[in-house]
Write a protein that holds these residues in place. Structure first.
Motif, PDB file in Angstrom:
ATOM      1  N   VAL A 121       7.055  -3.392  -6.763  1.00 30.08           N
ATOM      2  CA  VAL A 121       5.692  -3.362  -6.209  1.00 30.08           C
ATOM      3  C   VAL A 121       4.979  -4.684  -6.491  1.00 30.08           C
ATOM      4  N   LEU A 128       3.509  -7.257  -3.698  1.00 31.29           N
ATOM      5  CA  LEU A 128       2.106  -7.690  -3.602  1.00 31.29           C
ATOM      6  C   LEU A 128       2.021  -9.213  -3.515  1.00 31.29           C
ATOM      7  N   THR A 147      -0.852  -3.743   2.619  1.00 31.20           N
ATOM      8  CA  THR A 147      -1.037  -2.637   1.683  1.00 31.20           C
ATOM      9  C   THR A 147       0.336  -2.270   1.144  1.00 31.20           C
ATOM     10  N   VAL A 148       0.420  -2.071  -0.170  1.00 36.00           N
ATOM     11  CA  VAL A 148       1.707  -1.723  -0.780  1.00 36.00           C
ATOM     12  C   VAL A 148       1.594  -0.338  -1.413  1.00 36.00           C
ATOM     13  N   THR A 149       2.553   0.529  -1.095  1.00 35.82           N
ATOM     14  CA  THR A 149       2.607   1.828  -1.761  1.00 35.82           C
ATOM     15  C   THR A 149       4.016   2.054  -2.285  1.00 35.82           C
ATOM     16  N   ASP A 150       4.161   3.007  -3.198  1.00 36.26           N
ATOM     17  CA  ASP A 150       5.500   3.402  -3.639  1.00 36.26           C
ATOM     18  C   ASP A 150       5.592   4.906  -3.442  1.00 36.26           C
ATOM     19  N   LEU A 152       2.001  -1.875 -13.851  1.00 37.11           N
ATOM     20  CA  LEU A 152       1.415  -2.922 -12.996  1.00 37.11           C
ATOM     21  C   LEU A 152       0.189  -3.543 -13.664  1.00 37.11           C
ATOM     22  N   LEU A 180      -4.590  -5.220  -8.146  1.00 38.30           N
ATOM     23  CA  LEU A 180      -4.058  -4.016  -7.509  1.00 38.30           C
ATOM     24  C   LEU A 180      -4.909  -3.506  -6.351  1.00 38.30           C
ATOM     25  N   ARG A 220      -4.700  -4.028  -3.255  1.00 41.43           N
ATOM     26  CA  ARG A 220      -3.909  -3.620  -2.086  1.00 41.43           C
ATOM     27  C   ARG A 220      -2.821  -2.604  -2.429  1.00 41.43           C
ATOM     28  N   TYR A 221      -2.795  -2.107  -3.682  1.00 39.37           N
ATOM     29  CA  TYR A 221      -1.781  -1.110  -4.079  1.00 39.37           C
ATOM     30  C   TYR A 221      -2.394   0.280  -4.164  1.00 39.37           C
ATOM     31  N   GLY A 265      -0.644   4.166  -4.938  1.00 40.61           N
ATOM     32  CA  GLY A 265       0.579   4.958  -5.145  1.00 40.61           C
ATOM     33  C   GLY A 265       0.595   6.211  -4.289  1.00 40.61           C
ATOM     34  N   SER A 300      -8.471   0.293  -6.145  1.00 37.50           N
ATOM     35  CA  SER A 300      -7.888   0.329  -4.792  1.00 37.50           C
ATOM     36  C   SER A 300      -8.962  -0.035  -3.773  1.00 37.50           C
TER      37      SER A 300
END
Lengths: 359, 359
Positions: free
Chosen positions: A77, A81, A88-91, A103, A110, A112-113, A115, A148
């Motif tokens: 992740v 980023l 946008t980054v998700t897991d 993280l 974070l 743009r992260y 979860g 977020s």
């Protein structure tokens, strides 16, 4: 506000979940690029409609879905980023707090992260089993955090919606507590019960009934997969286990007092009523009608035809096998008011009935 | 040796089990006399084919079956041995050692007493639910002791055979250990897991899956009935619970060590393989094919017709409900080699498939 655009998207990790996200997004018209450290996995996923393996300009990417094993999530992740500066980054890990803490420990921005945890995926872990409808009507938990950005949260909502999932939003800590309670603890309790059977003589096991089979069913799951899941949620699961140990100690301390035992069993029964039932309805009382399945071709189909001809709404069915005879029983669960009419209809149609569940 | 004669027989206690024994023996041509401290129970059982409520000369009785609540068994057995001077006397309690010890403590001559445990009987406890085939193909454990006369043992065997049951013979202590291990402990573990749910917020319970439902299903049983059963087997169950507490303490002591957790989970998986499978076969690996059940009349019947048309042997079926949608899924368990062909056949027949069990 317009639905955020997801295209082009990158999926990192082309196992069952990643490849299925790729397939679902592709079906929804999103341009998907697949990456896997095992390049053949990405190619297999691409060949099954999961997206493309062509390179893409990182600056254009809107969404990155990280679907790698739990131990690698935070690292991948963080890299994503940095690499995909506008995405946008998700897991899709099944535990959320550890990734977020890791993280944060890395000092990563974070904004743009966000979860998430799509609650689907069997134990078949390769891309060969991927499918676009894996998440259809399944719960997809989204876990925003205090830094977020709103647009990132909306983008992950759009991802889950594009995959056909039902969205539940909660914080990472709440999510991890919830899965510790409703998934990880029951898994360990099932294993704890099943492990005892290693010391039980075969002649004793011959007295085993359906109850033992139900309690221990999920203990047959893959130990390595569950070691990763539970290890990532270590603190929340430990708290649950310690609460169970306290209850067990209390039960043993009061052993021999029938009233203490009755209260303990009544607490357990009360707990089962807390589980949401069919279609979100609360606890409805069901009755079981058990029918002998003749050892003849087509028997089950004829049986179901007769059950449906009886006009009752079947809530659940279960096949029981007698360990000593070549015969099975179909246990049909219906609401109590209709059990009698189903029994009468089955008897009239020539089926052999009998009461369920031995003690 | 000739089959011992069972006629005339007396059944004391006309609840589900007693009335069903009466009905089974009557069907087998035995003259049955029913006695119950609630005389209307005996009359209801008699009216349903369980025997007669006429008095009988005690000296002529060959067999007495005592089917009263656990707490009264020893007293009624002792009275029966005194009253019916030539009869074999058995009881049908689900725990055997406490009755035997209580009878010995009373100084009763036990040559004509042989305990037994027919493993059938649902939670419906009145004579209205009695049926002659309640014990057909069920296990009936017979527990001879060192002072049982051979003729008495053979008479109880003849009783179980007349009821259509499958006989397992073991000592009372072994029987009680066995049911502590395969029935009473799993019951308590299910309650222990379910009781935790009383402290879980509703929004967390919305994430519950099939695994939690399986583990906690039997915790919904009647607390009063199970208090009696477990209280009568107090020592054997305590030993099991203490072994579980030791395992739990060990698990908590090694918490944080992934290898210890993996070994624990692997022990659990190993334990599930000890349970006898279908038709007494050992652990066979199954795969699940999950089909969406359309919300249309006759859908289940058509689905089963197509499954059977595919020519596969169904090992087990389970209906899952999505809590949020008016839709259900049929999970069909088959052996691994046939799962693929079933999937192909179902898809070809127009059904919607998807992988089972979310994590």
């Amino acid at each position: 506000m317009n639905e955020p655009s997801l295209t082009p998207a990158v999926v990192i990790g082309a196992g069952l979940v990643g490849a299925s996200v790729g397939a679902a997004l592709t079906t929804a018209g999103v341009e998907v690029h697949l990456i896997d450290s095992v390049s053949s996995h990405a190619r297999v996923a691409a060949s099954r409609g999961g997206g493309s393996t062509e390179p893409i300009d990182p600056a254009t990417v809107r969404l990155v879905v990280v679907a790698v094993p739990p131990a690698k999530l935070a690292e991948v992740v963080a890299d994503a980023l940095a690499t995909y500066g506008k995405a946008t980054v998700t897991d899709v890990g099944s535990v959320k707090g550890t990734v977020l803490a890791d993280l944060r420990a890395r000092g990563v921005n974070l904004a743009r992260y966000v979860g998430s945890h799509p609650m689907a995926g069997s134990q078949r872990v390769g891309p060969l089993t991927a499918r676009a409808d894996l998440f259809a009507d399944r719960t997809w938990v989204i876990t925003p955090h205090d830094t977020s950005r709103a647009k990132a949260v909306l983008t992950v909502h759009a991802l889950a919606r594009a995959c056909g999932a039902r969205i539940v939003s909660m914080g990472a800590t709440h999510h991890d507590e919830a899965v510790a309670q409703v998934s990880h603890l029951p898994q360990l309790m099932s294993s704890l019960t099943a492990a005892r059977l290693n010391d039980v003589p075969d002649e004793h096991l011959n007295l085993a009934g359906q109850g033992l089979r139900d309690v221990t069913r999920i203990a047959a799951s893959d130990p390595r997969l569950w070691t990763q899941i539970i290890s990532a949620n270590s603190e929340a699961v430990r708290a649950e286990l310690e609460a169970v140990r306290d209850s067990l100690d209390e039960l043993l301390a009061g052993w021999g007092d029938p009233e203490a035992l009755r209260r303990f069993l009544a607490d357990g029964r009360q707990g089962t009523r807390a589980i949401p039932g069919k279609h979100g309805a609360g606890g409805v009382a069901y009755a079981e009608v058990v029918v002998t399945i003749p050892d003849a071709p087509g028997a089950l189909a004829r049986l179901f035809a007769d059950i449906e001809a009886a006009g009752v709404n079947v809530e659940d069915v279960r096949i029981e096998h007698d360990p000593a005879r070549e015969v099975g029983y179909l246990a049909v669960q219906v609401t109590k008011p209709v059990a009698k009419s189903l029994q009468a209809a089955m008897t009239e149609a020539g089926w052999t009935l009998r009461p369920a569940e031995s003690l």
